[in-house]
Design an enzyme around this catalytic site. Structure first.
Site, PDB file in Angstrom:
ATOM      1  N   CYS A  47      20.403  15.876 115.774  1.00  0.00           N
ATOM      2  CA  CYS A  47      20.621  15.746 117.223  1.00  0.00           C
ATOM      3  C   CYS A  47      21.365  14.463 117.535  1.00  0.00           C
ATOM      4  O   CYS A  47      20.788  13.376 117.518  1.00  0.00           O
ATOM      5  CB  CYS A  47      19.281  15.793 117.956  1.00  0.00           C
ATOM      6  SG  CYS A  47      19.430  15.617 119.747  1.00  0.00           S
TER       7      CYS A  47
ATOM      8  N   CYS B 109      20.081  12.672 120.683  1.00  0.00           N
ATOM      9  CA  CYS B 109      18.808  11.977 120.465  1.00  0.00           C
ATOM     10  C   CYS B 109      18.995  10.669 119.702  1.00  0.00           C
ATOM     11  O   CYS B 109      18.370   9.650 120.032  1.00  0.00           O
ATOM     12  CB  CYS B 109      17.846  12.862 119.672  1.00  0.00           C
ATOM     13  SG  CYS B 109      17.608  14.513 120.333  1.00  0.00           S
ATOM     14  N   ASP B 110      19.837  10.679 118.678  1.00  0.00           N
ATOM     15  CA  ASP B 110      19.849   9.579 117.713  1.00  0.00           C
ATOM     16  C   ASP B 110      21.154   8.789 117.627  1.00  0.00           C
ATOM     17  O   ASP B 110      21.213   7.780 116.919  1.00  0.00           O
ATOM     18  CB  ASP B 110      19.526  10.127 116.316  1.00  0.00           C
ATOM     19  CG  ASP B 110      18.142  10.757 116.263  1.00  0.00           C
ATOM     20  OD1 ASP B 110      17.268  10.325 117.023  1.00  0.00           O
ATOM     21  OD2 ASP B 110      17.951  11.693 115.462  1.00  0.00           O
TER      22      ASP B 110
END
Length: 314
Positions: free
Chosen positions: A132, A135-136
């Site tokens: 992701c 997300c990261d």
């Protein structure tokens, strides 16, 4: 017989459990053998509101579970293998042979990221391997990143990651990309993106519990090499966890549960879906939690109008 049963304990299922428990509907939550969903593979979550310093993904899920339990939600561990949706009350079959009945069901089984299946991949999830970018990506400011994949998702993730990384290289096992022309053009015009085409990933290499490289093979020459990197993003798609439904509910061509537009309602009254199992687009913890709230509220309204109102006799 239960009033409502929730399948899944990611952000969607746990949010639904919190809302329904606070409404005194005593939800029963079936958590699989890997409870918590995909967030449990994320070391730090920094984009979930209310945690300015970030929070460990597993801790966030544990807190949500405790919150649901505080208001009266009950949890059992098991895997749902089949639903009986011919008539209400609906049947829920578990892998241990148990069968339960419920007037309403919320399906929040999520989706699983497709992985390469190579050595070092699962072991280093959250330690430099991610599925992701949203997300990261923030954690890779000024770093070198590899994106594995050749479809629209890979192009989109690579372009997004150039906001943070010093360099992004796309690794794809074929010379031709599967991505749409417009997505390919955007990626090729991005000066931060490099290309490692016709290369097959063989092994994720790590040092001191952090990813340090990806071993790949040139399909034209057969020569293997180690590409040094700070992070590897796997972008080869997601698989919704809907196999147990066995065609009882409409799915799209990718296997995602189909719901009424803007609602968690499926084609069967009293059956609701929330989270990634019905969302092929956003796949974020916060959108999953929001859809869990929607499912719970619609479920509560359904139960209020249900013929099964005399719960004391059940």
């Amino acid at each position: 017989m239960k009033k409502v049963l929730i399948i899944g304990t990611g952000p969607a299922g746990l949010t639904a459990a919190i809302y329904l428990a606070r409404a005194n509907l005593e939800p029963l939550v079936v958590e699989g053998y890997n409870p918590g969903g995909q967030l449990t593979t994320t070391t730090t979550v920094e984009n979930f509101p209310g945690f300015p310093e970030g929070i460990d993904g597993s801790e966030l899920m544990q807190r949500m579970r405790l919150q649901a339990e505080r208001f009266g939600a009950q949890f059992i561990q098991g895997e749902v293998t089949k639903l009986g949706l011919e008539a209400s009350p609906y049947q829920i079959h578990l892998s241990n042979g148990d069968t339960m009945n419920a007037v309403a069901i919320i399906i929040s089984t999520g989706a699983s990221a497709r992985l390469l299946g190579i050595p070092g991949e699962k072991e280093n999830m959250g330690r430099g391997v991610s599925t992701c970018a949203t997300c990261d990506g923030f954690f890779y400011r000024g770093k070198r990143i590899l994106v594995v994949g050749g479809g629209d998702s890979a192009m989109e993730e690579a372009n997004y990651l150039t906001r943070f990384a010093s360099e992004v290289s796309i690794v794809h096992r074929r010379e031709e990309l599967r991505a749409s022309k417009i997505m390919q053009e955007r990626a090729r015009k991005n000066p931060k993106i490099n290309w490692l085409l016709n290369r097959t990933p063989l092994e994720v290499v790590a040092e001191n519990e952090r990813v340090s490289g990806l071993r790949i093979r040139d399909n034209r020459t057969g020569v293997e090499e180690l590409v040094e990197t700070d992070g590897i993003f796997i972008a080869i798609g997601h698989q919704p966890n809907t196999a147990f439904l066995q065609g009882q509910l409409p799915l799209d061509e990718q296997g995602y549960l189909q719901v009424e537009r803007g609602s968690p309602r499926t084609s069967i009254p009293g059956i609701f879906a929330c989270g990634d199992v019905q969302d092929p687009h956003y796949r974020q913890a916060i959108t999953s939690a929001g859809s869990g709230c929607m499912a719970a509220m619609d479920c509560e309204r359904f139960l209020e109008g249900s013929a099964y109102h005399d719960w004391s006799s059940n």
